[in-house]
Design an enzyme around this catalytic site. Structure first.
Site, PDB file in Angstrom:
ATOM      1  N   ARG A 249       0.870  -1.183   0.000  1.00 58.22           N
ATOM      2  CA  ARG A 249       0.000   0.000   0.000  1.00 58.22           C
ATOM      3  C   ARG A 249       0.899   1.222   0.000  1.00 58.22           C
ATOM      4  O   ARG A 249       1.517   1.546   1.011  1.00 58.22           O
ATOM      5  CB  ARG A 249      -0.878  -0.029   1.255  1.00 58.22           C
ATOM      6  CG  ARG A 249      -1.995   0.995   1.281  1.00 58.22           C
ATOM      7  CD  ARG A 249      -2.539   1.144   2.702  1.00 58.22           C
ATOM      8  NE  ARG A 249      -1.664   1.969   3.503  1.00 58.22           N
ATOM      9  CZ  ARG A 249      -1.519   1.879   4.821  1.00 58.22           C
ATOM     10  NH1 ARG A 249      -2.178   0.982   5.498  1.00 58.22           N
ATOM     11  NH2 ARG A 249      -0.703   2.687   5.461  1.00 58.22           N
ATOM     12  N   HIS A 253      -3.121   4.790   4.951  1.00 56.68           N
ATOM     13  CA  HIS A 253      -4.343   3.984   4.941  1.00 56.68           C
ATOM     14  C   HIS A 253      -5.499   4.716   4.270  1.00 56.68           C
ATOM     15  O   HIS A 253      -6.227   4.152   3.449  1.00 56.68           O
ATOM     16  CB  HIS A 253      -4.729   3.607   6.367  1.00 56.68           C
ATOM     17  CG  HIS A 253      -6.059   2.929   6.459  1.00 56.68           C
ATOM     18  ND1 HIS A 253      -6.270   1.637   6.030  1.00 56.68           N
ATOM     19  CD2 HIS A 253      -7.266   3.370   6.909  1.00 56.68           C
ATOM     20  CE1 HIS A 253      -7.538   1.314   6.209  1.00 56.68           C
ATOM     21  NE2 HIS A 253      -8.165   2.339   6.735  1.00 56.68           N
ATOM     22  N   TYR A 262       4.219   4.869  11.643  1.00 54.92           N
ATOM     23  CA  TYR A 262       4.498   3.424  11.757  1.00 54.92           C
ATOM     24  C   TYR A 262       5.329   2.846  10.628  1.00 54.92           C
ATOM     25  O   TYR A 262       5.555   1.646  10.576  1.00 54.92           O
ATOM     26  CB  TYR A 262       3.194   2.637  11.906  1.00 54.92           C
ATOM     27  CG  TYR A 262       2.172   2.930  10.822  1.00 54.92           C
ATOM     28  CD1 TYR A 262       2.236   2.282   9.589  1.00 54.92           C
ATOM     29  CD2 TYR A 262       1.147   3.853  11.024  1.00 54.92           C
ATOM     30  CE1 TYR A 262       1.307   2.542   8.600  1.00 54.92           C
ATOM     31  CE2 TYR A 262       0.217   4.121  10.040  1.00 54.92           C
ATOM     32  CZ  TYR A 262       0.298   3.466   8.829  1.00 54.92           C
ATOM     33  OH  TYR A 262      -0.605   3.736   7.848  1.00 54.92           O
TER      34      TYR A 262
END
Ligand SMILES: Cc1ncc(C[n+]2csc(CCOP(=O)(O)OP(=O)(O)O)c2C)c(N)n1
Ligand SMILES: Cc1ncc(C[n+]2csc(CCOP(=O)(O)OP(=O)(O)O)c2C)c(N)n1
Ligand SMILES: [Mg+2]
Ligand SMILES: [Mg+2]
Lengths: 336, 337, 336, 337
Positions: A249, A253, A262
């Site tokens: 990805r 998100h 993160y």
């Protein structure tokens, strides 16, 4: 690099115009997605959830299926998929702008696909529920002796939901014509796959007695091949297949996420380099199927379509407030 | 216990509530190839015999034994319903419906709404509920209030064989998801006249089971029969009771509720589900909002205490479950208030 | 049949008196179960669910664990298991007769074990929920750096519930000290395992990155060995193990079930011959650990204990009706 | 919006509702080693920042990122709680609590009861609920009524930072399972004075937020603030409103409800959850049963319509969500009735 006598896509039974079409949809999806992100940033829309990095696998899978015949249960990142099976950029923009003409009437968040005329089954937010619906649709195909498959996707995070296990087992017991595609993009919001998934998702299939195949999601033709094979198996009555497409990805998100909490820029940059669309573009050029001029034409076409669609959707009216009251039940009462 | 008095010339067969459910399913399966039943152990007839003989008649595809997975039973049924099937899913005991909650509330209930009418989800979920004695904490529950009030769902709860059959048919033919709450105590305990010809009982319509002028009892399921028994006995004491059987729990038949309540102005709501948060609360709230000035007494609820469910030991069971005697006491108090 | 120089149980580190104890518990459990069935038939109790055919595996597993130290989450057929980790026949009879002195106060159906002092975790009827509780207990052991395992059992039907998948994954991600034992007795009420379970349950472990072991549930020492190994792994920090014990449910599902609706007498008779308790008895005689006299003594002891327990439980009082109101919440309000 | 007037000499810090939740969790983790938090993405701080900074402070064991599995989050927490831990489980959005329903209703709620007090289950489940705008059908829901009325569960729903902190602490220390409903709109919108020293707000006790004599509004969560705003504005029109904040939804504080209602005899119940089957129904039923003769008007409920949840488009959102203006209209009508 030397070319084989017969190109790989021809070996797979794909004509030149088909792979070109695949490439065009990938480009269209990518550009749509970039635009949607821009529109959100401009404040015109509230939210966007992106598919960048996953388009190759999505388009390749879709081209191995039968549009308007098979049933599709895509998850919220499957923009490139739904564009491949019949949805238009205008339809996507109407959803993004939450307008009355959107098939969902502006009720759902963008990315919650569903369009009966395209055989795209309505989706909700709680992850993985659709996996069971796919099994029910596959069961129906068997009961009605119809030659079709149900194709369902989900993230690697979602794969851990109880419903997925129940779906695998149910489909395995009855050898149903369903294809499970896990788009393993390495993260579920902030949780990396190794902290989310024990073992390997692909290995779970064996526990239900059906094949699991792991595939490089940036390799369009490989994805096409394994989905095609899965479809053939399903139609032969040999039961379900689980495919785990390895992806990454690229964006956060969603537009509400800060991914630098993160993961590192370097990691993201590394994966940007692996972009499946660029791979595919190079492959097509090497095969002589795509030249620079065509490529430019494809891009320009995509941009034009997106421009028109976003203008249209921006100007389209919102749903009437009191329409909120409609369709809780069938309007004629639904009864007898 | 028999609901309708057999008239002299009546030719209608008297069948049990359980037979009524089964015959409705069979007739719907004959009528429409898209109807099928699925659930745990239903091939052998189900643990309650509701589907007895059906596999022999319709084959194991249309009487589908599923794995032991309630979320899958409902989720698969939803998938099938979205592509035009008419599944009837059995939950073996109401107590085991909770693993399927997400599929029921997030999915079935919202499919039409979220898709702006593009998709629909005509499933029936059979939910055998209530205490029969000897079932204990997890084979006696009344979980209807968990689903009650969820827009998009319909909930029915017949009390007679006639209604069981007619509401099952209506549920199968309904274009929206229906939770069909069948009280396990009614299965063999209740028998009444059921026509041979095809009929339906409309969803959303309550029924007056007894006319009376002193107090009104509103109930559903097995409670209706207790209420009728109590009413009959109280009639001898000169108390005249009006009894309304809700039949459909969601959406509630508000006009019927208002009318039945207005009839006497003294209302007792009676259900086997816990008192707090039960369906009786909503009925009371409707009356307090729309009929306050016609009330002649506080609106009473007669329900088991707020404990998890009925205990297994006979003493605990007796303490928990509503009895006709305790009900009569509550009714008498209301009448005298 | 010739004996090896060192008996198998000694090789596994089991002393003679331990295997004798194991055998005694098996006999006790079997006789308890037969009595419970008789009592139910006589009309004195409402319901019994039997463990006949599963005692061998249950006892063997229990002896590989640490009573009053490890935590146990047995399912409703685990009479022989709970007798092995500390429950008495009297306690079981009190539960069967639903008496006030039963630890559950006569609230639960028989077979719903739970006894804090024996580290037996309270059970409900909805199958498989306990599998997640076991994972939570194993997590606690790790957080508190305690040297113990959580041991949980479930049927092959229950294994298909979503909670089991979520438990396997959770335990796998954190490598928790939990042992999953599936007692595959070939039926979930009327559904044979091949119509219930796609693939093989044991193969599911691999999909979560931990070992799965299939074992003959009628072979006490093999079951002991694999559970012991699983416990060692768990305590080493190497994570969970899934064990599938192959068994056969000899009686109907429960006293409310007519099993002749879905299987044949011949099938049942065939499996009766495989009885693990008889196997174990023969093995012990062959080893010279058990002679006929001891065997008779063990049986008589068991019968005496059962007689006393059932007499006691039969005469014990029921819970007071109004006790139904107690313990919905902590009696002091539970708060601060 | 600030709940308590800052007095001149007050030294108490004013913090947000979100900070209050976080600081309560941190303080409880410091106080008791058995307290830990678990949930999806909570390590990075959670998608709402409720656990921000906590992993750095307490380590990744005690701020445990779980797989994306709600039933496991609750089920694992239950297991831990049974062996003396004090887990605080986060459900990322209330809309995603349904996969955990079985663990909550069949397990957590019944562990003490079924084991006759041999076992207990002291878990806290944090449930961020309610609409903030832009959340649509599945990021705005108010599912409290699904769990309301389940014996064995406690449900709290603070409206102020003070209560958020005090109720969190009370929930962690409570020996029974508590669903902690935190309204997402309150997170940053609500700030008030919170003492530095340790305190709890007792579960089961409502709070009068405003004294008044004409009408009584009963509310919880974000609705309390709308009610206070409306009351303030209506005061200028000469309407005096009594406002009760429930704070605990289950078990309800019946004495406080009766007292607040008796104060004016004209009651409006206001919540963001759907009207039918909502907690307002139970409140109304309690009043209709126990306070009927002191009512001066029908008991009114002001709630969103019975549709699945708020639509995403701004027009749909505006139509659905309660506004202070619409609330004032309902209050005015009641006052004038
Ligand atoms: C049942 C449920 N729980 C939580 C969420 C919130 N949520 C939305 S997306 C997401 C992560 C999904 O990760 P993955 O399945 O890997 O898909 P990806 O977003 O990576 O494509 C979470 C936790 C949800 N939508 N549904
Ligand atoms: C969630 C749930 N659904 C249904 C039931 C009803 N039920 C009780 S036991 C059983 C079969 C269990 O089979 P299995 O797990 O193989 O265990 P076995 O009884 O064979 O030992 C069923 C369906 C239940 N207890 N829980
Ligand atoms: Mg992912
Ligand atoms: Mg079994």
């Amino acid at each position: 690099m030397s070319l084989p006598n017969v190109t790989k896509h021809r070996q797979l039974g794909l004509m030149d115009d088909q792979v070109l079409k695949m490439y065009s949809v990938m480009v269209l999806a990518r550009k749509f997605d970039e635009r949607a992100t821009l529109i959100q940033r401009s404040g015109k829309t509230a939210f966007h959830i992106s598919s960048i990095g996953q388009e190759t696998a999505q388009v390749a899978a879709a081209f191995a299926l039968e549009p308007h015949h098979d049933y599709f249960l895509p998850y919220y990142r499957d923009y490139a998929f739904v564009l491949s099976v019949g949805m238009t950029v205008r339809e996507l923009m109407l959803a993004l702008f939450l307008k009355a003409e959107d098939v969902n009437g502006g009720r759902q968040m963008p990315g919650h696909f569903g369009y009966r005329k395209h055989h795209i089954v309505t989706a909700s937010s709680p992850v993985a529920t659709q996996v069971l619906h796919a099994v029910g649709i596959a069961l129906t195909a068997v009961m009605k002796k119809e030659d079709r498959v149900a194709f369902v996707t989900f993230g690697e995070g979602a794969s851990n939901q109880g419903d997925v296990h129940e779906a695998f087992n149910f489909a395995g017991v009855f050898k149903l014509p369903v294809i499970f595609l896990c788009e393993n993009n390495q993260y579920a919001i902030s949780i990396p796959a190794h902290r989310q998934v024990a073992g390997r998702i692909v290995d779970r299939a064996a526990g239900y007695g059906f094949p699991g195949v792991r595939v490089d999601g940036n390799d369009a033709l490989e994805v096409y091949r394994v989905v095609r094979e899965a479809r053939d198996r399903a139609l032969r009555g040999a039961g379900p297949t689980l495919i785990e497409a390895m992806l990454y990805r690229i964006p956060p998100h969603s537009t509400s996420d800060d991914d630098m909490l993160y993961r590192t820029k370097e990691e993201v940059e590394y994966y940007k380099e692996q972009d499946g669309i660029q791979h595919f573009r190079r492959y097509l050029s090497e095969c002589g199927v795509l030249n620079d001029e065509q490529d430019r034409y494809i891009s320009e076409n995509a941009v034009r379509e997106i421009n028109e669609a976003s203008r249209y959707a921006d100007q389209a009216p919102y749903p009437a407030p009191e329409d909120a009251m409609r369709h809780v039940y069938a309007e004629d009462g639904g009864g007898v | 216990m028999s609901m309708r008095k057999t008239e002299v010339e009546s030719e209608m067969p008297i069948i049990t509530y359980l037979e009524a459910i089964r015959s409705a399913m069979c007739e719907e399966m004959v009528r429409d190839d898209n109807v099928f039943v699925l659930g745990e152990d239903i091939g052998k007839g189900g643990v309650m015999n509701a589907t007895k003989g059906m596999r022999d008649r319709f084959g194991e595809r249309r009487v589908l034994d599923t794995p032991l997975t309630e979320s899958a039973i409902v989720g698969v049924a939803i998938g099938a319903a979205m592509v035009d099937m008419r599944p009837i899913a059995e939950i073996q005991f109401a107590d085991f419906i909770f693993p399927a909650t997400n599929q029921i509330i997030s999915e079935a209930a919202k499919i039409r709404y979220r898709s702006n009418n593009d998709w629909q989800c005509p499933i029936v979920i059979r939910v055998p509920y209530g205490a029969t004695g000897g079932g204990g904490l997890y084979h006696s529950q009344c979980p209807e209030s968990v689903f009650f009030g969820t827009p998009g769902l319909k909930i029915v709860a017949p009390s007679t064989a006639y209604d069981a059959k007619g509401l099952m048919k209506a549920s199968v033919r309904d274009d929206d998801p229906v939770l069909y709450f069948e009280h396990k105590k009614c299965y063999l305990y209740i028998s009444d006249e059921v026509p041979e010809e095809d009929y339906t009982v409309p969803i959303g319509i309550a029924a007056v089971r007894r006319e009376g002028g002193d107090i009104t009892v509103i109930a559903y399921g097995m409670a209706v029969h207790h209420a009728l028994k109590a009413s009959e006995e109280l009639a001898k004491e000169g108390i005249s009771t009006h009894v309304l059987d809700l039949r459909t729990l969601h959406p509630l038949d508000q006009p019927a509720i208002l009318e039945a309540a207005a009839k006497t102005g003294k209302i007792l709501i009676f259900h086997e589900d816990n008192k707090t948060g039960g369906i009786g609360a909503e009925i009371s709230a409707i009356l307090a909002e729309r009929l306050l000035y016609e009330l002649d007494a506080p609106i009473m609820r007669f329900c088991p205490p707020d404990i998890p469910a009925v205990g297994m030991a006979p003493t605990l069971e007796k303490f928990y479950l509503p009895t006709v005697d305790r009900l009569k006491k509550a009714m008498r108090q209301l009448a005298e208030s």
